[in-house]
Design a protein around this motif. Structure first.
Motif, mmCIF file in Angstrom:
data_model
loop_
_atom_site.group_PDB
_atom_site.id
_atom_site.type_symbol
_atom_site.label_atom_id
_atom_site.label_comp_id
_atom_site.label_asym_id
_atom_site.label_seq_id
_atom_site.Cartn_x
_atom_site.Cartn_y
_atom_site.Cartn_z
ATOM 1 N N ASP A 119 -0.711 -0.759 4.805
ATOM 2 C CA ASP A 119 0.197 -1.663 4.088
ATOM 3 C C ASP A 119 0.882 -2.631 5.044
ATOM 4 O O ASP A 119 1.085 -3.805 4.721
ATOM 5 C CB ASP A 119 1.258 -0.856 3.337
ATOM 6 C CG ASP A 119 0.693 -0.104 2.137
ATOM 7 O OD1 ASP A 119 -0.410 -0.463 1.676
ATOM 8 O OD2 ASP A 119 1.350 0.852 1.684
ATOM 9 N N CYS A 135 6.192 6.374 2.330
ATOM 10 C CA CYS A 135 5.739 6.740 0.992
ATOM 11 C C CYS A 135 6.044 8.211 0.751
ATOM 12 O O CYS A 135 6.751 8.850 1.542
ATOM 13 C CB CYS A 135 4.251 6.441 0.824
ATOM 14 S SG CYS A 135 3.158 7.513 1.784
ATOM 15 N N HIS A 165 10.493 -4.263 -7.849
ATOM 16 C CA HIS A 165 9.131 -3.901 -7.477
ATOM 17 C C HIS A 165 9.057 -2.452 -7.013
ATOM 18 O O HIS A 165 8.141 -1.702 -7.399
ATOM 19 C CB HIS A 165 8.631 -4.833 -6.374
ATOM 20 C CG HIS A 165 8.746 -6.290 -6.703
ATOM 21 N ND1 HIS A 165 7.928 -6.909 -7.618
ATOM 22 C CD2 HIS A 165 9.616 -7.237 -6.250
ATOM 23 C CE1 HIS A 165 8.272 -8.179 -7.714
ATOM 24 N NE2 HIS A 165 9.287 -8.409 -6.899
ATOM 25 N N CYS A 166 10.008 -2.050 -6.162
ATOM 26 C CA CYS A 166 10.040 -0.654 -5.701
ATOM 27 C C CYS A 166 10.324 0.288 -6.856
ATOM 28 O O CYS A 166 9.759 1.390 -6.931
ATOM 29 C CB CYS A 166 11.095 -0.478 -4.605
ATOM 30 S SG CYS A 166 10.604 -1.126 -2.992
ATOM 31 N N LYS A 168 9.462 -0.132 -9.940
ATOM 32 C CA LYS A 168 8.230 0.010 -10.704
ATOM 33 C C LYS A 168 7.297 1.025 -10.042
ATOM 34 O O LYS A 168 6.729 1.899 -10.709
ATOM 35 C CB LYS A 168 7.548 -1.352 -10.824
ATOM 36 C CG LYS A 168 6.233 -1.301 -11.605
ATOM 37 C CD LYS A 168 5.546 -2.655 -11.606
ATOM 38 C CE LYS A 168 4.188 -2.560 -12.299
ATOM 39 N NZ LYS A 168 3.451 -3.837 -12.236
ATOM 40 N N ASP A 169 7.126 0.904 -8.703
ATOM 41 C CA ASP A 169 6.276 1.856 -7.983
ATOM 42 C C ASP A 169 6.826 3.271 -8.083
ATOM 43 O O ASP A 169 6.066 4.247 -8.218
ATOM 44 C CB ASP A 169 6.156 1.461 -6.513
ATOM 45 C CG ASP A 169 5.460 0.137 -6.319
ATOM 46 O OD1 ASP A 169 4.713 -0.280 -7.222
ATOM 47 O OD2 ASP A 169 5.679 -0.500 -5.263
ATOM 48 N N ASP A 172 5.869 4.952 -11.316
ATOM 49 C CA ASP A 172 4.454 4.939 -11.683
ATOM 50 C C ASP A 172 3.768 6.184 -11.131
ATOM 51 O O ASP A 172 3.547 6.309 -9.927
ATOM 52 C CB ASP A 172 3.783 3.682 -11.116
ATOM 53 C CG ASP A 172 2.305 3.598 -11.471
ATOM 54 O OD1 ASP A 172 1.795 4.528 -12.136
ATOM 55 O OD2 ASP A 172 1.648 2.613 -11.078
ATOM 56 N N ASP A 175 1.030 5.811 -8.521
ATOM 57 C CA ASP A 175 1.315 5.095 -7.280
ATOM 58 C C ASP A 175 1.641 6.079 -6.160
ATOM 59 O O ASP A 175 2.245 7.131 -6.397
ATOM 60 C CB ASP A 175 2.487 4.132 -7.484
ATOM 61 C CG ASP A 175 2.617 3.133 -6.359
ATOM 62 O OD1 ASP A 175 3.166 3.505 -5.297
ATOM 63 O OD2 ASP A 175 2.175 1.978 -6.519
ATOM 64 N N ARG A 176 1.249 5.749 -4.931
ATOM 65 C CA ARG A 176 1.518 6.618 -3.781
ATOM 66 C C ARG A 176 3.013 6.765 -3.506
ATOM 67 O O ARG A 176 3.440 7.713 -2.834
ATOM 68 C CB ARG A 176 0.819 6.041 -2.544
ATOM 69 C CG ARG A 176 0.663 7.018 -1.397
ATOM 70 C CD ARG A 176 -0.120 6.429 -0.255
ATOM 71 N NE ARG A 176 0.663 5.565 0.595
ATOM 72 C CZ ARG A 176 0.571 4.251 0.672
ATOM 73 N NH1 ARG A 176 -0.307 3.610 -0.095
ATOM 74 N NH2 ARG A 176 1.326 3.545 1.488
ATOM 75 N N ARG A 177 3.794 5.844 -3.985
ATOM 76 C CA ARG A 177 5.245 5.893 -3.780
ATOM 77 C C ARG A 177 5.989 6.422 -5.006
ATOM 78 O O ARG A 177 7.207 6.319 -5.081
ATOM 79 C CB ARG A 177 5.759 4.513 -3.371
ATOM 80 C CG ARG A 177 5.237 4.089 -2.000
ATOM 81 C CD ARG A 177 5.738 2.730 -1.564
ATOM 82 N NE ARG A 177 5.368 2.488 -0.188
ATOM 83 C CZ ARG A 177 4.193 1.968 0.200
ATOM 84 N NH1 ARG A 177 3.298 1.630 -0.732
ATOM 85 N NH2 ARG A 177 3.922 1.802 1.466
ATOM 86 N N PHE A 178 5.235 6.974 -5.935
ATOM 87 C CA PHE A 178 5.853 7.586 -7.104
ATOM 88 C C PHE A 178 6.821 8.682 -6.680
ATOM 89 O O PHE A 178 6.466 9.602 -5.945
ATOM 90 C CB PHE A 178 4.755 8.155 -8.012
ATOM 91 C CG PHE A 178 5.274 8.907 -9.202
ATOM 92 C CD1 PHE A 178 6.154 8.314 -10.091
ATOM 93 C CD2 PHE A 178 4.878 10.206 -9.436
ATOM 94 C CE1 PHE A 178 6.619 8.991 -11.199
ATOM 95 C CE2 PHE A 178 5.343 10.914 -10.535
ATOM 96 C CZ PHE A 178 6.212 10.301 -11.423
#
Length: 771
Positions: A119, A135, A165-166, A168-169, A172, A175-178
């Motif tokens: 990233d 993450c 944006h963060c 949302k992640d 989700d 997402d790897r950052r869930f």
């Protein structure tokens, strides 16, 4: 109901802060299950699922087989119940605290993962060259958290609300950052800043490019990371290292290095596969490696044939190396002598002023200080000299499940410990507890661990070293009185042996323990350090030792090894003989020359003189005898220099078998006689051969004592501990010899064999005494 059931699953272990709930979510959805997963305040997770018995069984199998690399499942308890049809989907529910003492494992800090590094390399993303990229699989953990459950409001990210944006992640599940509590990006996250020595901001378009330029110019930079502040410099220039050592008042103590990649490390060090695995693993310790080509300055580790190396473990360090073309940087703890590592921006300026030329800092809080861990690999297993970042607060299972105990450890290179629910949680490395700042650091570390473990009650027992003058012993006594709980003092070397027994899950049976180190307060008021103890958790009998030799001036003998050599020789030679032997060396070997020697001779022959059986002081004497070390500038220096030189020598060129006497059932390995022998044979042996022989004499002598005791007692289990067991030759020689003779040999691999592991032994002994 179509054969459906409900299952309640409780999982304990290292399952918080490692992306475990998102993982459970994916496994549940994959198997078509409904229900929820939730973090509990005891650091475990609870899962309720609905589905067929087959699908639930597949789910449990997937959990065991595919768990995240950094997780550690200790136990899974499943309870099958009648189907009730309570759920319409599978969700990650809000964490809740159970209000109990923690029984699970909260993760250590995790080195930045390959996905996050990717990233940072993607110009299209909001993490492009963003140094705080993390993450659910990586990033700060122990250094970031104030209390459990592990949620954002209880971490150092509390002051950095997520951008849209963060957010949302974060919500989700794919997402790897869930559900990653450390989620942040260049829009909403912390910021770096660069300052000069006066604290003024340095205006630069690219702070990392500017910092790299300053490093290349020979400047020393304070760099704030995740567990503290490092001091960084070039590792290839002698002039830079000379100035660094002058400022830090650190004449010879080796510096740790950080290299950008494995190829860079291979340019100056040798690695075997086990060492490579430790270096590249997510814990990212400093690993001691053998030097090879002279790529780095000799001033990094003067006189040694090893060097401590680590890879970058944060985005900050990664960004810095992207701007450099260097094989390594010095990356050492940012602290003044006797003080803990600085962790705040204010401390950076006040404590590191005069040490650093510039300061690369950030505005995110470090909750828990944590130095880099340091280890070497001996016979394929780790031997820690420092257990901290990447390993704390991972617990050690112990064979006693009841009670709560606090242990304060020793004095130097210290760590404290809390024992509860069949586990011991060691604090991070605390350094030397010889100042008020050190005391405050230990108090904070114990309190932080209490908070993480949700221990709100007083302990059942408090433990400390037998030495009455240790500040840690005095702290323990005060706490014992204030809390009105028992205080159990452990003899230093008994605590060492218990630490081995506990981490190897040896039950309360007798073992023969070999404890080799520099110093520990003995039951007789003398300084022990070369001991064989017939031990259980509750007690011991001293059944073997090194010969007592006088120690005039106490700790001065540790700082000036020639004092130890002279005083040892008084057991074999007259004063005039010693004067004659030392006449050519005395002015360089002792600060006050012949006058000091005569005082040593006078005091050494007094009946009331302090005596020692220390193996560390014996190795120091050998080092002084061959002119290798006259003035110790850091802990263990004479013995470390001896080990480096010994690797070039052949021990069998010196033919002098161990001389052991049995006095009243206790075996004593003589040492003054071998020193006299070596002096008598002066110039007949190479220095490197004498160095190698000194280590061999110690190893063979203790092996022979244990063989004698094994025959007379029938005990076949041997525990090795003490700081000398980070010496590769001595450790390997004793283990190989004893295993060949049919003994089961155990040593410390989870905690340091040195004083950083004594708190484990202390707390286990204390719990055995009161529970």
């Amino acid at each position: 109901m179509n054969g459906k059931i409900e299952a309640k699953v409780n999982i304990t272990g290292r399952v918080q802060g490692v992306g475990f709930r998102p993982f459970i979510y994916r496994m549940a959805v994959r198997n078509g299950l409904l229900g929820y997963v939730i973090n509990l305040g005891d650091a475990g997770v609870e899962i309720i699922v609905e589905g067929t018995k087959d699908s639930i069984s597949r789910f449990l199998y997937d959990v065991m087989e595919n768990a995240p690399e950094v997780s550690d499942i200790e136990d899974i308890i499943s309870e099958f119940r009648p189907f009730r049809g309570r759920f319409n989907n599978f969700i990650i529910d809000k964490s809740r605290s159970m209000g109990n003492v923690a029984s699970g494992i909260y993760p250590p800090d995790i080195g930045i993962c390959p996905e996050c590094l990717g990233d940072m390399d993607d110009p299209r993303g909001r993490w492009y060259e963003y140094p705080f990229t993390a993450c659910a699989w990586c990033g700060p953990r122990f250094t970031s958290v104030k209390a459990l459950p592990y949620d954002r409001e209880r971490t150092h990210m509390h002051d950095f609300p997520m951008c849209e944006h963060c957010e949302k992640d974060y919500y989700d599940p794919l997402d790897r950052r869930f559900d990653a509590q450390g989620i942040t990006c260049s829009i909403c996250g912390p910021r770096m800043s660069l300052h000069d020595s006066s604290g003024e901001s340095v205006d630069a378009r690219d702070l990392f490019t500017e910092t790299a330029k300053l490093l290349m110019e020979g400047n020393i930079i304070a760099v704030k990371g995740i567990g503290g502040i490092h001091l960084a410099s070039l590792a290839t220039r002698d002039d830079v290292l000379e100035e660094f050592r002058r400022r830090k008042d650190r004449k010879n103590q080796p510096y740790a290095l950080m290299s950008p990649d494995m190829d860079s490390i291979r340019s100056y060090a040798l690695m075997n596969p086990v060492e490579e695995a430790h270096i590249q693993g997510w814990k990212r310790p400093v690993v001691l490696l053998r030097k090879r080509h002279r790529v780095i300055s000799e001033l990094v580790a003067p006189g040694l044939d090893t060097v401590g190396v680590m890879l970058p473990y944060t985005g900050i360090q990664t960004m810095l190396f992207k701007r450099l073309d260097e094989p390594a940087l010095v990356m050492t703890s940012g602290n003044r002598r006797g003080l803990p590592m600085a962790i705040t921006n204010e401390a950076a300026f006040s404590e590191l002023g005069g040490l650093a030329d510039y300061f690369l800092l950030h505005n995110r809080e470090i909750i828990n200080r944590s130095d880099d861990s340091v280890l070497r690999v001996i016979r394929g297993k780790p031997a820690f000299t420092r257990r901290s970042r990447g390993y704390v607060p991972d617990p050690i299972n112990i064979p006693i499940s009841k009670g709560i105990g606090f242990a304060f450890g020793a004095e130097l290179r210290n760590a404290a410990a809390i024992g509860t629910n069949g586990k011991v949680f060691m604090t991070q490395y605390l350094g030397d507890i010889t100042s008020l700042e050190g005391v405050e650091s230990e108090e904070k570390a114990i309190q932080a661990m209490r908070d993480l473990l949700n221990i709100t009650c007083n302990p059942d027992v408090i433990a400390c070293d037998l030495h009455p003058d240790y500040m840690t012993s005095q702290m323990a006594e005060v706490m014992s009185q204030e809390m009105d709980v028992p205080l159990v003092r452990s003899q230093h070397h008994h605590a060492h042996i218990i630490s081995v027994m506990a981490e190897n899950d040896i039950k309360n049976e007798e073992v023969l323990g070999i404890a080799l180190d520099g110093a520990g307060y003995g039951e007789d008021g003398q300084i022990w350090g070369g001991e064989v103890l017939k031990s259980t958790y509750s007690g011991y009998k001293r059944v073997g030792q090194l010969e007592y030799v006088p120690m005039p001036g106490g700790d001065l003998c540790a700082y000036y090894p020639y004092r130890m050599l002279i005083s040892s020789l008084t057991k074999q030679l007259s004063d005039d003989e010693i004067r004659d032997i030392t006449v050519n060396h005395i002015d360089s070997a002792l600060p006050h020359g012949s006058q000091e020697r005569d005082i040593i001779l006078n005091h050494a022959r007094r009946k009331d003189i302090l005596q020692t059986s220390s193996s560390g002081r014996f190795l120091d004497s050998i080092s002084a005898l061959i002119g290798l070390s006259y003035n110790r500038t850091y802990e263990g220096e004479p013995a470390m220099l001896l080990e480096a030189l010994a690797r070039k020598g052949t021990p069998d060129t010196v033919n002098f078998p161990p001389e052991i006497v049995n006095k009243g059932g206790k075996y004593i390995l003589n040492t003054s006689n071998v020193l006299k022998y070596l002096i008598d044979k002066d110039n007949r042996h190479k220095k490197e051969d004498v160095a190698a022989f000194g280590q061999k004499y110690l190893s063979n002598g203790f092996t022979e004592i244990v063989n004698c005791l094994g025959d007379s007692t029938g005990i076949r289990k041997v525990a090795l501990s003490g700081g000398v067991f980070v010496n590769d030759y001595i450790t390997a020689t004793i283990i190989d010899s004893l295993e060949t003779d049919g003994f089961e040999v155990y040593r410390n691999t989870l905690v340091p064999p040195g004083d950083g592991g004594t708190a484990l032994g202390q707390v286990v002994k204390a719990l055995h005494h009161v529970i």
